[in-house]
Scaffold this motif. Sequence first.
Motif, PDB file in Angstrom:
ATOM      1  N   ILE A  18      20.760 -26.671 -27.013  1.00 34.99           N
ATOM      2  CA  ILE A  18      19.698 -27.513 -26.506  1.00 34.99           C
ATOM      3  C   ILE A  18      18.943 -26.815 -25.383  1.00 34.99           C
ATOM      4  CG2 ILE A  18      20.993 -28.691 -24.700  1.00 34.99           C
ATOM      5  CD1 ILE A  18      19.876 -31.274 -25.574  1.00 34.99           C
ATOM      6  N   GLY A  19      19.656 -26.010 -24.632  1.00 36.06           N
ATOM      7  CA  GLY A  19      19.050 -25.292 -23.515  1.00 36.06           C
ATOM      8  C   GLY A  19      18.000 -24.296 -23.996  1.00 36.06           C
ATOM      9  N   GLU A  20      18.324 -23.633 -25.091  1.00 33.36           N
ATOM     10  CA  GLU A  20      17.398 -22.646 -25.633  1.00 33.36           C
ATOM     11  C   GLU A  20      16.123 -23.338 -26.135  1.00 33.36           C
ATOM     12  OE1 GLU A  20      17.489 -19.642 -25.334  1.00 33.36           O
ATOM     13  OE2 GLU A  20      15.879 -18.994 -26.684  1.00 33.36           O
ATOM     14  N   ILE A  21      16.314 -24.475 -26.764  1.00 37.05           N
ATOM     15  CA  ILE A  21      15.170 -25.255 -27.243  1.00 37.05           C
ATOM     16  C   ILE A  21      14.298 -25.651 -26.051  1.00 37.05           C
ATOM     17  CG2 ILE A  21      14.444 -27.357 -28.410  1.00 37.05           C
ATOM     18  CD1 ILE A  21      15.918 -25.579 -30.245  1.00 37.05           C
ATOM     19  N   ARG A  71       6.972 -34.388 -28.057  1.00 37.50           N
ATOM     20  CA  ARG A  71       7.890 -34.523 -29.168  1.00 37.50           C
ATOM     21  C   ARG A  71       7.567 -33.494 -30.259  1.00 37.50           C
ATOM     22  NH1 ARG A  71      10.841 -38.734 -30.787  1.00 37.50           N
ATOM     23  NH2 ARG A  71       9.753 -40.117 -29.349  1.00 37.50           N
ATOM     24  N   ALA A  72       6.295 -33.381 -30.568  1.00 38.52           N
ATOM     25  CA  ALA A  72       5.880 -32.466 -31.627  1.00 38.52           C
ATOM     26  C   ALA A  72       6.285 -31.024 -31.288  1.00 38.52           C
ATOM     27  CB  ALA A  72       4.372 -32.563 -31.844  1.00 38.52           C
ATOM     28  N   THR A  73       6.026 -30.630 -30.052  1.00 37.43           N
ATOM     29  CA  THR A  73       6.364 -29.267 -29.630  1.00 37.43           C
ATOM     30  C   THR A  73       7.863 -29.015 -29.796  1.00 37.43           C
ATOM     31  OG1 THR A  73       4.751 -29.656 -27.874  1.00 37.43           O
ATOM     32  CG2 THR A  73       6.036 -27.609 -27.775  1.00 37.43           C
ATOM     33  N   VAL A  74       8.634 -29.927 -29.260  1.00 34.46           N
ATOM     34  CA  VAL A  74      10.082 -29.768 -29.302  1.00 34.46           C
ATOM     35  C   VAL A  74      10.567 -29.697 -30.743  1.00 34.46           C
ATOM     36  CG1 VAL A  74      12.284 -30.870 -28.778  1.00 34.46           C
ATOM     37  CG2 VAL A  74      10.426 -30.904 -27.097  1.00 34.46           C
ATOM     38  N   VAL A  98       9.875 -26.315 -32.234  1.00 35.34           N
ATOM     39  CA  VAL A  98      10.808 -25.271 -31.795  1.00 35.34           C
ATOM     40  C   VAL A  98      12.160 -25.449 -32.492  1.00 35.34           C
ATOM     41  CG1 VAL A  98      12.026 -24.292 -29.826  1.00 35.34           C
ATOM     42  CG2 VAL A  98       9.667 -25.070 -29.572  1.00 35.34           C
ATOM     43  N   MET A  99      12.598 -26.694 -32.574  1.00 32.87           N
ATOM     44  CA  MET A  99      13.890 -26.959 -33.217  1.00 32.87           C
ATOM     45  C   MET A  99      13.872 -26.466 -34.658  1.00 32.87           C
ATOM     46  SD  MET A  99      15.129 -30.669 -31.714  1.00 32.87           S
ATOM     47  CE  MET A  99      15.073 -31.176 -33.393  1.00 32.87           C
ATOM     48  N   LYS A 100      12.794 -26.769 -35.315  1.00 35.97           N
ATOM     49  CA  LYS A 100      12.699 -26.367 -36.710  1.00 35.97           C
ATOM     50  C   LYS A 100      12.652 -24.842 -36.823  1.00 35.97           C
ATOM     51  CE  LYS A 100      10.795 -28.387 -40.128  1.00 35.97           C
ATOM     52  NZ  LYS A 100       9.905 -29.220 -40.934  1.00 35.97           N
ATOM     53  N   LYS A 101      11.851 -24.241 -35.963  1.00 36.68           N
ATOM     54  CA  LYS A 101      11.705 -22.789 -36.017  1.00 36.68           C
ATOM     55  C   LYS A 101      13.066 -22.101 -35.852  1.00 36.68           C
ATOM     56  CE  LYS A 101      10.134 -20.372 -32.628  1.00 36.68           C
ATOM     57  NZ  LYS A 101       9.331 -19.805 -31.543  1.00 36.68           N
ATOM     58  N   LEU A 102      13.849 -22.624 -34.927  1.00 35.99           N
ATOM     59  CA  LEU A 102      15.139 -21.994 -34.637  1.00 35.99           C
ATOM     60  C   LEU A 102      16.263 -22.515 -35.543  1.00 35.99           C
ATOM     61  CD1 LEU A 102      13.567 -20.774 -32.497  1.00 35.99           C
ATOM     62  CD2 LEU A 102      15.158 -21.595 -30.765  1.00 35.99           C
TER      63      LEU A 102
END
Lengths: 324, 324
Positions: free
Chosen positions: A5-8, A34-37, A40-44
């Motif tokens: 979660i920290g990396e996100i 929300r969209a940004t997060v 990033v979650m999806k990307k990683l």
Amino acid sequence: MKITIGEIARQAGVSTGTVSRVINGKPTVATDTRATVLAVMKKLGYEPDPVARELSRRTKHTLGIWVGAGENRLSPYFNVIWRALLREMQVRATQFVELPVDLTPVRRKLDAVLMFHCADIDQRLATLWRRGVPGALIGHHPNISCVAPDDMGGGRLAAERLLALGHWDLLHLTVADEHQWAVDRAAGFTAALAEHRGGSLAPTILRGGGSVLGGYRLMRDAWLQGHRPTGIFCATDEMAVGALGALADLGVAVPEQVSVLGFDGLVDLYPGLASVAQDIPSIAHEAVNLALNAIERDAIRHVIVPVQVLEGATLGPARARPAR
Amino acid sequence: MKITIGEIARQAGVSTGTVSRVINGKPTVATDTRATVLAVMKKLGYEPDPVARELSRRTKHTLGIWVGAGENRLSPYFNVIWRALLREMQVRATQFVELPVDLTPVRRKLDAVLMFHCADIDQRLATLWRRGVPGALIGHHPNISCVAPDDMGGGRLAAERLLALGHWDLLHLTVADEHQWAVDRAAGFTAALAEHRGGSLAPTILRGGGSVLGGYRLMRDAWLQGHRPTGIFCATDEMAVGALGALADLGVAVPEQVSVLGFDGLVDLYPGLASVAQDIPSIAHEAVNLALNAIERDAIRHVIVPVQVLEGATLGPARARPAR
DNA sequence: CTGAAAGCGCTTACAG
DNA sequence: CTGAAAGCGCTTACAG
């Protein structure tokens, strides 16, 4: 390196608290944050660690599984769905406990209870209601969230598949007990046959035990009594396996002389068994979902999970119809 | 209030680190310190939180379960032991993954692998050895830690129980495949009968499929061929259920005309079934233990778990022996 | 709507 | 042999 979660939070330029909020679908997050997060979650390819969630959540969720007295806990079907449920709970890091038939002495706090449809379901719901415990059901009931396979549709699919192969004399083996799923499967099967364009057909329906032995006996007796169906639809794969055993003992060739189609999709039960397959992982997933949602007192939802015909070596074209 | 490591530490007058060390059986703890801590833990009925352990352990333990190609994953027995294993791992908060038959593509790091005895066990052990993964086995093998029920002893118990009831014409139904457990059960049964004080007895041994249907067919055919045993010992409960089904179809009264004794202890399979019961929870417990110990490269251990006869309505005194 | 901080219950180097 | 402290990956009041 495990992604946390920290990396996100770092990559999204927000705090871990905020990331946590979007993970948990809390409403108090700005739409674009929300969209940004999420991006990033999806990307990683981030997935929350269930163990950590469970540990940090103040009140741990524990789900009870309450199995009816009549349920055969050793049947292959129960086996498969049970494993799917446990796997689902493992993924969510939800504790689970199997509840005894008699709930009275259970003192442990249950956040929600998952049940299988059973004869005394109304009584059970009353018990839960009295204790204020929410729940979900695998089966059908108007007063609680439910998930069930498309039994009726499956019955129709069975009929359509057999009709497509030219079958014209149909036998349906099902259980003697009045289970909703059995009623629905038979109803779907019968309805689709009645609507058949080539001329309305009515299946012979025989009822007996739901086990392998039940299917064996039904099939053997039917054959000895002179039934010569071209196609047999069994309400469960177990019954189908029994029917196949009886046909083998009788020297009847499958699928040359007669085709057999089961229901459930437990093809490991018998090599080449054709079956109307339930999507058991989805059912388990939905079931746990509904139970967890019930904790939040979400609205009651009824979910029907589609089924599909699994082809197999027990299915073939019908033998020719004798000239009338 | 949930009781935690901190509370133990406080009451024992040590640090949480020390408590943790005794929990984990680390050698670097003074004997009396350990005793004190243990006493407090017991007094408070403390149980470590598996979720927290799992989270804080740097390297999480994940156990693979590697099921042989031939294993019937839907059988009641497998069902029961599988559930026991999962429950055991839940208690230890150990991750587990079910491994595919072909291990080649599995990249995930496995700390240890738990296997069931199977035909190509040597090959499997070689694969693990090559990959440097330790393991444990449910079954028998000299090169790896194993746990198994006392099959031989169970066979003897079966014989002794039937002899005690006065049986004098014994039939043993078992599987055609050469499973070690089947060999051992038959050997124990035969040996105990041979040693019978009332005069050496030799059972008739019939081999067939290990399922309900297998037992059904063996029993039916044996009876039709004129076998009239007083007592029947089946190598599995499934076969016993099949045999009982055949006897019912043949109109043979159980236990008046013939007694039936199964093996495994899955009495839910058939109301009143008498059986030589395995202690499946213990087997699962030991199995997970051995696998976890194997991670630490402990010495190879072989554990035999005792069995016991479960009485049931399928067992009764033998019918009278005809005068010679 | 968001951040900083405490805390969930344990384990494990690091010192001593 | 033992303690103090950091950390596992998250969630959740508490402020703002």
